[in-house]
Structure formats: C-alpha cells, structure tokens
Enzyme design. Structure first.
Site, PDB file in Angstrom:
ATOM      1  N   ASP A   1       0.836  -1.152  -0.145  1.00 40.96           N
ATOM      2  CA  ASP A   1      -0.037   0.027   0.030  1.00 40.96           C
ATOM      3  C   ASP A   1       0.882   1.184  -0.125  1.00 40.96           C
ATOM      4  O   ASP A   1       0.667   2.085   0.808  1.00 40.96           O
ATOM      5  CB  ASP A   1      -0.980  -0.110   1.246  1.00 40.96           C
TER       6      ASP A   1
ATOM      7  N   GLU B   1     -11.288  -0.555  -2.939  1.00 44.48           N
ATOM      8  CA  GLU B   1     -10.448   0.203  -1.902  1.00 44.48           C
ATOM      9  C   GLU B   1      -9.447   0.824  -2.671  1.00 44.48           C
ATOM     10  O   GLU B   1      -9.319   1.180  -3.778  1.00 44.48           O
ATOM     11  CB  GLU B   1     -10.252  -0.876  -0.853  1.00 44.48           C
TER      12      GLU B   1
HETATM   13  O1  FUB Z   1      -3.190  -3.658   3.299  1.00 44.54           O
HETATM   14  C1  FUB Z   1      -4.352  -3.744   3.887  1.00 44.54           C
HETATM   15  C2  FUB Z   1      -5.503  -3.457   3.065  1.00 44.54           C
HETATM   16  O2  FUB Z   1      -5.499  -4.434   1.798  1.00 44.54           O
HETATM   17  C3  FUB Z   1      -5.389  -2.316   2.353  1.00 44.54           C
HETATM   18  O3  FUB Z   1      -5.883  -1.216   3.390  1.00 44.54           O
HETATM   19  C4  FUB Z   1      -6.185  -2.392   1.215  1.00 44.54           C
HETATM   20  O4  FUB Z   1      -6.056  -1.216   0.472  1.00 44.54           O
HETATM   21  C5  FUB Z   1      -5.381  -3.578   0.647  1.00 44.54           C
HETATM   22  O5  FUB Z   1      -4.340  -3.305   0.005  1.00 44.54           O
END
Ligand code: FUB
Length: 444
Positions: free
Chosen positions: A30, A200
């Site tokens: 991320d 997301e």
């Molecule tokens: O890394 C944890 C979660 O998985 C993140 O918050 C999301 O975007 C995904 O990468």
C-alpha cells in the site's frame, strides 16, 4: 566479544535500476509516495508483519526515502498500534496509510479499528511530527467521517492549498475537505460518484488541471488498479478504465507521483513470498497519452532508472561493526579459512545468535542495521529483535546480505544511548550463515 573497531567507509552503491520489488528487507504494501520540500521522495507503506495472519498483524509502519528513485533508505518505524491511545486493545490492523504536509508539520493518516470487533469500528487516525521520518505522535482520530469501511485514507492538497481526504472500502468511496488544522473536517462528507466497481485503495492527484482518482476494483482474487477523472476534486468522476493489470496478488493498492519530471506508479505484489499477506512494494514508470489518459503500466523486474542528473548516493558514514557474542540452540561458531568467524546452524529450531554491547553512541537514536550473511535459500529469514523489541522477520533471500546485495535495504531500528544494546537474531527458518552486523547511524 569480538568487536571490530569503528571504520569510516565510503559506501558507494552501484545499483543501476531500482529492481522490483524495490523494498526487500521486510514486507511492505500500500505505498503512498510523496515528494517533500527537501527534494527527496518518500514512501509511506503498510508493513505486513511476518508471519502474517490475514491482515490483522499488519503493524509498525516504516517510511523509505530516496534521492534518485533507485536507492531507498529504510528510515525506520514511524508508528505502531502500541502508540495509538484509542486503538483496539489487541493491536494490529494498521492498514494502508498516507502522509501530508502543511505549515511545517507532517500529518500521518492511517486506518485502524477502535474495538475488538474490528470490522465495525474502523477509524482514521492521525499522528503528526515536524519531521517526515520520525517523531510522529498520536493526535486521535478524525471525527465526523462516514459510518462505513473507513479505510485507506489518501490526502490531496490542491493548488489553492485546500486539503481533501478520500477514503473508503467495500464499495463506497467518500471524500471530505479537511480544516486548516488537517485534523478536523470542513463541510459534509460526500460520496464519490462515477467510479465503476470501486473496491478500496483510493489515491488522488492532479495533472494539467485534471483530477485523477485511482483505486482498486473487485476482480475476484486479483484486484486491478483503475482510475477516473474529473474537473473538480469532489467529482462527479468519469471512469477511464484499468491501468494496472493484476500483479499476482489478491489486493492491489498504489499511488502516483511525479519526481523530477517523470511520473511513477508505486504498487505492491507478492513476488518474494508468494503469499497475499506478505507483500512487497514495487515501482514502475507511468506514462500519459496526449489526451491525459493513462497508459497501462508495464510491470518490470528492473524497476526504474535513476532520475536525470542524479548520482548514486555516496555517503561517508561511520559504520560500526558488531560481531557475534553468544550463540544458542543449534547455532555454532565456525572459523573460516580466512580467519573470520561465522555463525552456522541457524536453520535449526531454537537457534539464535546474540550481539551484545552494540554501540548506540552517546545519543542513541535511529540506526540502519545491515546483516552480513550468506544463504542458498531464497526464502530463508531471521527474526530480528533489538533490546527485546521484535522487529519481525528480516528476509534473507539468496543474496549474501543486507549490505552486500546491490541496493538491498537494511532495517532501521532505534538504539538506546551507550553500548549496552542487544541485538538478537533468531533462526529456524532456513540456513543463513551470519558473519556480522554493520550499523549505520542516521541523523534525526
Ligand atoms: O493492506 C491492507 C488492505 O489491503 C489495504 O487497506 C487495502 O487497500 C488492501 O491493500
């Protein structure tokens, strides 16, 4: 203990391209990249603590910096769930973060649940510091955000200096303007309209007056990165398609930044571990078409070239060499033909070697620890602890050491003042022959 004298060493690295993954010492994901006024580029990343257990052990964020895009310095841990006063008692769940700068202060935003029932208690926390890489202090969480998956904050500061926070998961992406203090919200939270198949991983940037919102989609088991554009920071958005095909990892999350005239995509894959919860940050070039649309990013093994006009960093650093003191379990000291001593047997369960009396100088503080070792096993690793604080596993790879492989990042830790620091390497996860530690002090 067999301590060697301090040495002044000119450490000139000769890496030609960044390589992918670019961060190899620990697992990171991320990535949120920012160029700050000091002329360097920084990656604020999630830390997939090894061994992973779902995403619940993610914790202890590290930040990485570079002057040339090729050589990256681990600046060390900047925040852990232990530092979050309002966080869930069990810790962990420190998911995808971001950082913003305003009026001399760096604001670090991160999603974290406030209760044991993690999925229903997400909040977006903020910590601040007057430095980009250390000194972050918990400032609580941002009140007034929406009551859905409050994860993956991304903060964008517009040319008129107004700041916007984008966030969300599970199908809803929202945004809100931040107050001048970067901690309170101004006006209503607005749902972002026009995104297709939003999952997301929101990120927003602006180029030639056009706003770009990038995010991950819901492709089963292999999320991709998509984007949409708008003339306004709150949309409505026009969906423009996929620009990062699956990386092999079930999640996809990245950021876009321009550094010295070149645009880049920062993203993650699982190329080192083969596991979706042990991810590694990568960088590749990002190119635009004349009409402003983004070309599909080519995922490469080479990574990116040095920025124009840059030289490989050459730094005159005091490197302190610590040699092993005690060995435990199956670990043994072995004298080599050249007279040096290495620790072998680290593949055995309960094996460990202890470096005592490690010098933290009179001030203590951050120091990058390079582990000089050899291994033939690509996925060998060692658990690494400093003064009883566990820094997770450090990847060994078959590379010859954290300082020996071109561009391999060491791990940055905090030492206490004086020479009573104790560094423990625990084995049982592959054969790694350990020669010594090299400690490079970082100035705060
Ligand atoms: O890394 C944890 C979660 O998985 C993140 O918050 C999301 O975007 C995904 O990468």
């Amino acid at each position: 203990m067999n301590q060697k004298s301090n040495l002044q060493i000119m450490n000139r690295l000769n890496k030609k391209t960044s390589m992918n993954p670019v961060i190899t010492s620990i697992y990171t994901a991320d990535p949120s990249a920012h160029v700050w006024d000091d002329g360097k580029i920084y990656i604020y990343a999630s830390h997939d603590v090894d061994p992973a257990r779902g995403c619940d052990l993610m914790d202890r964020y590290h930040v990485f910096s570079s002057e040339d895009m090729v050589h990256w310095q681990d600046e060390g841990e900047i925040l852990s769930s232990d530092d979050v006063s309002w966080g869930r008692p069990e810790g962990g769940f420190m998911w995808a973060p971001d950082c913003a700068y305003r009026n001399g202060t760096y604001y670090f935003y991160y999603p974290h649940p406030s209760g044991s029932n993690w999925n229903d208690t997400w909040k977006i926390g903020v910590a601040s510091s007057d430095k980009p890489t250390s000194g972050f202090k918990d400032q609580g969480y941002i009140e007034g955000l929406g009551g859905f998956a409050m994860i993956d904050p991304a903060v964008f500061i517009d040319d008129d200096n107004r700041a916007y926070m984008y966030y969300g998961g599970g199908g809803v992406c929202a945004a809100v303007e931040l107050g001048e203090d970067m901690v309170t919200v101004k006006g209503e939270v607005q749902e972002m309209v026009g995104l297709e198949d939003f999952h997301e991983a929101t990120w927003v940037f602006k180029r030639n007056g056009l706003y770009y919102l990038t995010y991950s989609d819901n492709l089963e088991g292999l999320n991709r990165m998509c984007y949409a554009t708008s003339q306004q920071p709150f949309g409505p958005w026009t969906y423009q398609g996929v620009f990062l095909e699956p990386t092999g990892c079930s999640t996809s999350h990245g950021s876009v930044a321009e550094f010295k005239g070149q645009w880049y995509l920062f993203y993650h894959n699982q190329a080192i571990s083969g596991e979706g919860n042990l991810r590694s940050v990568c960088i590749d070039e990002l190119h635009f078409n004349e009409d402003g649309t983004i070309q599909t990013v080519q995922q490469t093994l080479e990574g990116v070239k040095p920025v124009q006009g840059s030289n490989p960093p050459s730094f005159l650093t005091e490197i302190y060499r610590a040699a092993v003191g005690e060995v435990k379990g199956g670990a043994k000291l072995k004298r080599q033909e050249d007279g040096t001593t290495v620790v072998v047997g680290m593949g055995a369960e309960d094996s460990a070697c202890v470096f005592e009396g490690v010098n933290g100088r009179s001030t203590g503080g951050r120091a990058e620890v390079g582990i000089i070792y050899g291994t033939a096993e690509p996925l060998a690793k060692i658990r690494f602890a400093v003064n009883g604080v566990d820094y997770s596993f450090v990847n060994a790879l078959n590379t010859g050491g954290t300082h020996n492989r071109e561009g391999y990042t060491g791990i940055t830790v905090t030492l206490k003042p004086g020479n009573e620091n104790v560094i423990t390497l625990t084995g049982g996860y592959g054969e790694v022959a350990i020669e010594e530690l090299q400690i490079k002090y970082l100035v705060d």
